[in-house]
Design a protein around this motif. Sequence first.
Motif, PDB file in Angstrom:
ATOM      1  N   ARG A 118       0.836  -1.207   0.000  1.00  0.00           N
ATOM      2  CA  ARG A 118       0.000   0.000   0.000  1.00  0.00           C
ATOM      3  C   ARG A 118       0.869   1.254   0.000  1.00  0.00           C
ATOM      4  N   GLU A 119       1.989   1.200   0.707  1.00  0.00           N
ATOM      5  CA  GLU A 119       2.924   2.329   0.687  1.00  0.00           C
ATOM      6  C   GLU A 119       3.452   2.560  -0.729  1.00  0.00           C
ATOM      7  N   ALA A 120       3.749   1.483  -1.444  1.00  0.00           N
ATOM      8  CA  ALA A 120       4.268   1.605  -2.814  1.00  0.00           C
ATOM      9  C   ALA A 120       3.247   2.261  -3.728  1.00  0.00           C
ATOM     10  N   VAL A 121       1.979   1.942  -3.537  1.00  0.00           N
ATOM     11  CA  VAL A 121       0.917   2.561  -4.339  1.00  0.00           C
ATOM     12  C   VAL A 121       0.867   4.063  -4.072  1.00  0.00           C
ATOM     13  N   LEU A 122       0.916   4.433  -2.795  1.00  0.00           N
ATOM     14  CA  LEU A 122       0.859   5.850  -2.443  1.00  0.00           C
ATOM     15  C   LEU A 122       2.112   6.589  -2.918  1.00  0.00           C
ATOM     16  N   THR A 123       3.257   5.955  -2.786  1.00  0.00           N
ATOM     17  CA  THR A 123       4.509   6.581  -3.218  1.00  0.00           C
ATOM     18  C   THR A 123       4.508   6.838  -4.719  1.00  0.00           C
ATOM     19  N   ALA A 124       4.000   5.891  -5.493  1.00  0.00           N
ATOM     20  CA  ALA A 124       3.914   6.079  -6.941  1.00  0.00           C
ATOM     21  C   ALA A 124       2.994   7.248  -7.278  1.00  0.00           C
ATOM     22  N   TRP A 125       1.921   7.384  -6.521  1.00  0.00           N
ATOM     23  CA  TRP A 125       0.992   8.506  -6.736  1.00  0.00           C
ATOM     24  C   TRP A 125       1.653   9.834  -6.372  1.00  0.00           C
ATOM     25  N   TYR A 126       2.370   9.852  -5.249  1.00  0.00           N
ATOM     26  CA  TYR A 126       3.106  11.062  -4.856  1.00  0.00           C
ATOM     27  C   TYR A 126       4.070  11.474  -5.966  1.00  0.00           C
ATOM     28  N   ARG A 127       4.813  10.518  -6.493  1.00  0.00           N
ATOM     29  CA  ARG A 127       5.788  10.814  -7.545  1.00  0.00           C
ATOM     30  C   ARG A 127       5.099  11.398  -8.785  1.00  0.00           C
ATOM     31  N   GLN A 128       3.976  10.816  -9.150  1.00  0.00           N
ATOM     32  CA  GLN A 128       3.224  11.313 -10.304  1.00  0.00           C
ATOM     33  C   GLN A 128       2.761  12.753 -10.069  1.00  0.00           C
ATOM     34  N   GLN A 129       2.275  13.047  -8.868  1.00  0.00           N
ATOM     35  CA  GLN A 129       1.793  14.382  -8.555  1.00  0.00           C
ATOM     36  C   GLN A 129       2.910  15.418  -8.610  1.00  0.00           C
ATOM     37  N   LEU A 130       4.075  15.074  -8.083  1.00  0.00           N
ATOM     38  CA  LEU A 130       5.199  16.009  -8.123  1.00  0.00           C
ATOM     39  C   LEU A 130       5.691  16.191  -9.553  1.00  0.00           C
ATOM     40  N   LYS A 131       5.766  15.104 -10.291  1.00  0.00           N
ATOM     41  CA  LYS A 131       6.229  15.167 -11.677  1.00  0.00           C
ATOM     42  C   LYS A 131       5.316  16.044 -12.523  1.00  0.00           C
ATOM     43  N   GLN A 132       4.025  16.000 -12.277  1.00  0.00           N
ATOM     44  CA  GLN A 132       3.074  16.807 -13.033  1.00  0.00           C
ATOM     45  C   GLN A 132       3.232  18.296 -12.743  1.00  0.00           C
ATOM     46  N   ARG A 133       3.615  18.634 -11.526  1.00  0.00           N
ATOM     47  CA  ARG A 133       3.679  20.040 -11.122  1.00  0.00           C
ATOM     48  C   ARG A 133       4.981  20.731 -11.492  1.00  0.00           C
ATOM     49  N   LEU A 134       6.065  19.984 -11.624  1.00  0.00           N
ATOM     50  CA  LEU A 134       7.360  20.608 -11.823  1.00  0.00           C
ATOM     51  C   LEU A 134       7.504  21.413 -13.116  1.00  0.00           C
ATOM     52  N   PRO A 135       7.015  20.948 -14.265  1.00  0.00           N
ATOM     53  CA  PRO A 135       7.168  21.781 -15.471  1.00  0.00           C
ATOM     54  C   PRO A 135       6.555  23.172 -15.315  1.00  0.00           C
ATOM     55  N   GLU A 136       5.377  23.249 -14.709  1.00  0.00           N
ATOM     56  CA  GLU A 136       4.729  24.554 -14.514  1.00  0.00           C
ATOM     57  C   GLU A 136       5.527  25.422 -13.544  1.00  0.00           C
ATOM     58  N   LEU A 137       6.063  24.809 -12.488  1.00  0.00           N
ATOM     59  CA  LEU A 137       6.846  25.571 -11.517  1.00  0.00           C
ATOM     60  C   LEU A 137       8.168  26.040 -12.122  1.00  0.00           C
ATOM     61  N   ALA A 149      17.192  24.815 -15.857  1.00  0.00           N
ATOM     62  CA  ALA A 149      17.714  23.468 -15.635  1.00  0.00           C
ATOM     63  C   ALA A 149      17.698  22.709 -16.958  1.00  0.00           C
ATOM     64  N   ALA A 150      18.836  22.133 -17.307  1.00  0.00           N
ATOM     65  CA  ALA A 150      18.894  21.316 -18.527  1.00  0.00           C
ATOM     66  C   ALA A 150      18.132  20.016 -18.333  1.00  0.00           C
ATOM     67  N   ALA A 151      18.056  19.569 -17.092  1.00  0.00           N
ATOM     68  CA  ALA A 151      17.330  18.338 -16.765  1.00  0.00           C
ATOM     69  C   ALA A 151      16.963  18.378 -15.296  1.00  0.00           C
ATOM     70  N   TRP A 152      15.952  17.620 -14.939  1.00  0.00           N
ATOM     71  CA  TRP A 152      15.563  17.530 -13.537  1.00  0.00           C
ATOM     72  C   TRP A 152      15.059  16.125 -13.242  1.00  0.00           C
ATOM     73  N   GLY A 153      15.089  15.789 -11.979  1.00  0.00           N
ATOM     74  CA  GLY A 153      14.638  14.467 -11.584  1.00  0.00           C
ATOM     75  C   GLY A 153      14.088  14.488 -10.167  1.00  0.00           C
ATOM     76  N   ILE A 154      13.437  13.402  -9.816  1.00  0.00           N
ATOM     77  CA  ILE A 154      12.831  13.233  -8.495  1.00  0.00           C
ATOM     78  C   ILE A 154      13.380  11.952  -7.891  1.00  0.00           C
ATOM     79  N   LYS A 155      13.799  12.025  -6.645  1.00  0.00           N
ATOM     80  CA  LYS A 155      14.215  10.803  -5.968  1.00  0.00           C
ATOM     81  C   LYS A 155      14.022  10.950  -4.464  1.00  0.00           C
TER      82      LYS A 155
END
Length: 237
Positions: A118-137, A149-155
């Motif tokens: 269940r944690e893995a499901v929530l973590t994947a959702w968190y990652r998706q939410q952050l990934k969606q917001r970063l281009p606009e920010l 930034a030439a490139a960016w990542g989430i970890k």
Amino acid sequence: MEIAGLEIDLVRQRMRSLRLTVYAGGRIRVAVPLHTPAAAIEAFVQARRSWIVQHQQRFAARQPAAPAPRYETGETVPFLGQPYTLAVHPAARPWVELRPDTQQLWLYAPANSTAAQREAVLTAWYRQQLKQRLPELLAKWEPVVGRSAAAWGIKQMRTRWGTCNIGAARIWLNLELIKRPLPCLEYVLVHELTHLHERLHNARFWGLMDEFMPDWRLHREELKRVLLAPTATPDAD
């Protein structure tokens, strides 16, 4: 070893400047270039002694870590600085649904799923939410900072909210930022972009931060109240 009356973990390595870190629990680590004289190390620590003691006291005053979550119905999970009540529902296909109207976060998972699943499901959702917001920010803040930034990542990072590879103009943001208020995420983003102007955390760097985001101190203090991990340092890099 003891330096300036303090127990210090001293590490000599290939680097250009001296670096000091105070960890939760009070441990102090000083990393120095290979051939740094002992007198220079002692002067470096002595000049920062009051800062070290202040951070040790701050860590000592923190509340003990909460028990590990089980990701079960009724628990509270954070999202962009807001608490949501978790509601777990059985489903063959794992997914997450945010319900702001009821301040709930619905997590769908197989009926026999484990806490780790269940944690893995929530973590994947968190990652998706952050990934969606970063281009606009990035589109918002890159013109303000005057660097891109030439490139960016989430970890998932245990000791930093963000890092910047200046040579590659690549920034990394901690996945945990999606749990914090949006201005905290923006602070770390601006912080890392500012490193594309100035590598060091010196007067020029903080002066640029004042120019780009005058209220950055408020957001940094908010993040300092969060303990990422037992050995975490509460700042961006």
